[in-house]
Design a protein around this motif. Structure first.
Motif, PDB file in Angstrom:
ATOM      1  N   ARG A  56       0.859  -1.186   0.000  1.00 28.70           N
ATOM      2  CA  ARG A  56       0.000   0.000   0.000  1.00 28.70           C
ATOM      3  C   ARG A  56       0.888   1.225   0.000  1.00 28.70           C
ATOM      4  NH1 ARG A  56      -3.705  -2.880   3.344  1.00 28.70           N
ATOM      5  NH2 ARG A  56      -5.775  -2.985   2.418  1.00 28.70           N
TER       6      ARG A  56
ATOM      7  N   VAL B  68       0.889   5.761  -0.886  1.00 28.77           N
ATOM      8  CA  VAL B  68       0.264   7.017  -1.305  1.00 28.77           C
ATOM      9  C   VAL B  68       1.203   7.675  -2.297  1.00 28.77           C
ATOM     10  CG1 VAL B  68      -0.510   9.300  -0.570  1.00 28.77           C
ATOM     11  CG2 VAL B  68      -1.014   7.296   0.844  1.00 28.77           C
TER      12      VAL B  68
ATOM     13  N   LEU C  26      -7.337  10.809  -2.900  1.00 24.36           N
ATOM     14  CA  LEU C  26      -7.320  11.681  -1.727  1.00 24.36           C
ATOM     15  C   LEU C  26      -7.641  13.120  -2.111  1.00 24.36           C
ATOM     16  CD1 LEU C  26      -4.192  10.184   0.070  1.00 24.36           C
ATOM     17  CD2 LEU C  26      -6.600   9.530   0.267  1.00 24.36           C
TER      18      LEU C  26
ATOM     19  N   GLU D 223      -4.296   6.682  -3.186  1.00 22.31           N
ATOM     20  CA  GLU D 223      -3.824   5.510  -2.460  1.00 22.31           C
ATOM     21  C   GLU D 223      -3.886   4.315  -3.400  1.00 22.31           C
ATOM     22  OE1 GLU D 223      -5.315   2.412   0.917  1.00 22.31           O
ATOM     23  OE2 GLU D 223      -5.781   4.540   1.252  1.00 22.31           O
TER      24      GLU D 223
ATOM     25  N   GLN E  80      -2.949   0.082  -4.101  1.00 20.70           N
ATOM     26  CA  GLN E  80      -2.691  -1.223  -3.513  1.00 20.70           C
ATOM     27  C   GLN E  80      -2.183  -2.161  -4.601  1.00 20.70           C
ATOM     28  OE1 GLN E  80      -5.922  -2.729  -1.152  1.00 20.70           O
ATOM     29  NE2 GLN E  80      -5.312  -4.872  -1.442  1.00 20.70           N
TER      30      GLN E  80
ATOM     31  N   THR F 104       4.225   5.342   2.570  1.00 16.36           N
ATOM     32  CA  THR F 104       3.979   3.917   2.387  1.00 16.36           C
ATOM     33  C   THR F 104       3.400   3.293   3.646  1.00 16.36           C
ATOM     34  OG1 THR F 104       6.210   3.345   3.119  1.00 16.36           O
ATOM     35  CG2 THR F 104       5.881   3.691   0.755  1.00 16.36           C
ATOM     36  N   GLU F 105       2.907   2.057   3.459  1.00 16.36           N
ATOM     37  CA  GLU F 105       2.394   1.250   4.556  1.00 16.36           C
ATOM     38  C   GLU F 105       2.974  -0.145   4.378  1.00 16.36           C
ATOM     39  OE1 GLU F 105      -1.925  -0.547   5.903  1.00 16.36           O
ATOM     40  OE2 GLU F 105      -1.818   1.417   4.946  1.00 16.36           O
TER      41      GLU F 105
END
Length: 434
Positions: free
Chosen positions: A320, A322, A356, A382, A384, A422-423
């Motif tokens: 994931r 951004v 966003l 965002e 994925q 990031t995630e």
């Protein structure tokens, strides 16, 4: 050329159509003595020339396509080289027409500095054109140093107040984008005033010429000083099925450097190994750095394939992220649509989970919760991915922090993206794209 140049600056010209980008590059090349005599003669006899009798249409230096010369607009991206005693330059002429924004993005992605031109004679009370705002926004998002050139000052008789109005508009634009202390210079690309040499046309301007400003910016980031990133392009097997058979990993070192004996991590699996050999097509090396295409050998057999990355161990992988997106496809985005995210040699399936905000190109405000993306939109989204990718932020590593989205049904490049945050990919909330 007998003198070595200790700096290289890659420049892209940007701004709206007819603001004089191609003419500016032609003037720079002409005044820096980078044009051969036969090129000058060709310009003097060129078809579709719009220059006055006895003058050269310098826009034709980069507008090489006949359709460009006939229409008077730049379509393709053109690259030229010139040098001063202190600096070598690669200059990129990018189209200004909105239809060719994707070409401008391509040119800007290879640059260090953007010259954003503004035709002062066509400003409406200092209001900048939408494409000028869009190009400045793209240049800033791509991490380029931005220099504003207020062109065609001769058409307003070098009016200080006209330049002041343009400069104030450009300062407002810079503040809204977060560009600190923008360089703004008045020029006349057709005659060369304040381009390569400082002129005394306007006593009220005591600043440097455009070339002097560009030289002050120096070169870009030294990619060899960044962390090691080696995307595997191909797995090669040397000596076939013999006892001495070896497996190598061919590709280009995007950033960093590597030496015999260095420990590397193969991602996204996070398997560690040591470099046992470095080879080019004709020799073995003890070390190699960014920009060199090599085959790397490891001290043990590992499960690695095209799309995996050899790094120095500090790399993070995510599913994931951004990112800022420049939408380049004629076909608008629709929710749920799948794309191929191309980052180096990795190409996982991906989707845009949410928008966003979309940036309004008229006043540069951020419209929250946009419902769609269409050609030339700039948005924060965002994303994925089905499989993890490198989570390098664009600000830290522009080579691996950038990517493109490709429509798998048409093979059209749908968007260019820059990772902003990031995630971690192993979050429990991860759901495969499928």
């Amino acid at each position: 050329m007998t003198q070595a140049h200790n700096r290289l600056v890659r420049i892209v010209t940007a701004g709206s159509v007819d603001d004089g980008k191609s003419t500016l590059i032609g003037r720079i090349l002409h005044d820096s003595k980078a044009l051969m005599s036969d090129q000058v003669n060709a310009l003097a006899n060129a078809r579709f020339s719009r220059a006055e009798a006895g003058d050269l249409d310098l826009s034709f230096v980069t507008d090489g396509l006949e359709s460009e010369r006939e229409q008077g607009i730049t379509i393709d991206v053109a690259y030229r080289y010139f040098a001063t005693p202190e600096t070598s330059f690669i200059v990129i002429d990018a189209p200004g027409h909105e239809q060719y924004t994707r070409n401008m993005v391509t040119g800007a992605s290879n640059a260090d500095v953007a010259i954003v031109l503004v035709d002062v004679s066509r400003l409406n009370r200092g209001h900048l054109k939408v494409q000028t705002r869009r190009h400045a926004t793209i240049a800033h998002l791509l991490g380029l140093k931005v220099v504003f050139a207020v062109n065609k000052m001769d058409l307003v008789n070098w009016s200080q107040s006209a330049f002041g109005d343009a400069a104030e508009s450009l300062k407002r634009l810079s503040r809204s984008l977060g560009i600190a202390d923008p360089a703004i210079v008045p020029i006349n690309a057709r005659s060369g005033d304040n381009v390569v040499h400082r002129e005394q046309t306007a006593a009220w301007y005591q600043g440097p010429s455009l070339i002097q400003i560009l030289q002050q910016h120096g070169g870009g980031t030294d990619l060899s000083d960044l962390p090691l990133r080696f995307p595997i392009q191909r797995v090669v097997r040397v000596d076939g099925h013999t006892h001495s058979a070896r497996r190598g990993y061919a590709g280009r070192i995007e950033t960093g450097r590597v030496r015999i004996g260095d420990e590397v991590t193969i991602g996204p699996h996070k398997v560690k190994a040591h470099i046992s050999g470095i080879e080019t097509y004709d020799q073995s090396l003890l070390e190699a750095e960014a920009g060199l295409s090599v085959t790397l050998y490891l001290d043990e057999e590992v499960d690695a394939a095209r799309g995996d990355v050899l790094s120095d161990g500090a790399a993070v992988y995510v599913n994931r992220l951004v990112a800022d997106l420049c939408w380049l496809d004629d076909q608008a985005w629709s929710p749920g649509r799948r794309y191929v995210l191309q980052q180096g040699t990795a190409s996982p399936s991906a989707r845009i989970n949410s928008i966003l905000h979309v940036r309004d190109m008229v006043d540069l405000t951020e419209v929250r919760g946009g419902e769609g993306l269409k050609l030339n939109d700039i948005a924060l989204v965002e994303i994925q991915t089905q499989n993890p990718i490198l989570g390098d932020l664009f600000a830290a590593n522009p080579k691996t922090g950038a990517f493109i989205l490709v429509d798998p049904t048409t093979n059209q490049t749908a968007a260019a993206g820059m990772i902003r945050s990031t995630e971690a990919f192993n979050q429990p909330s991860f759901e495969p794209v499928g």
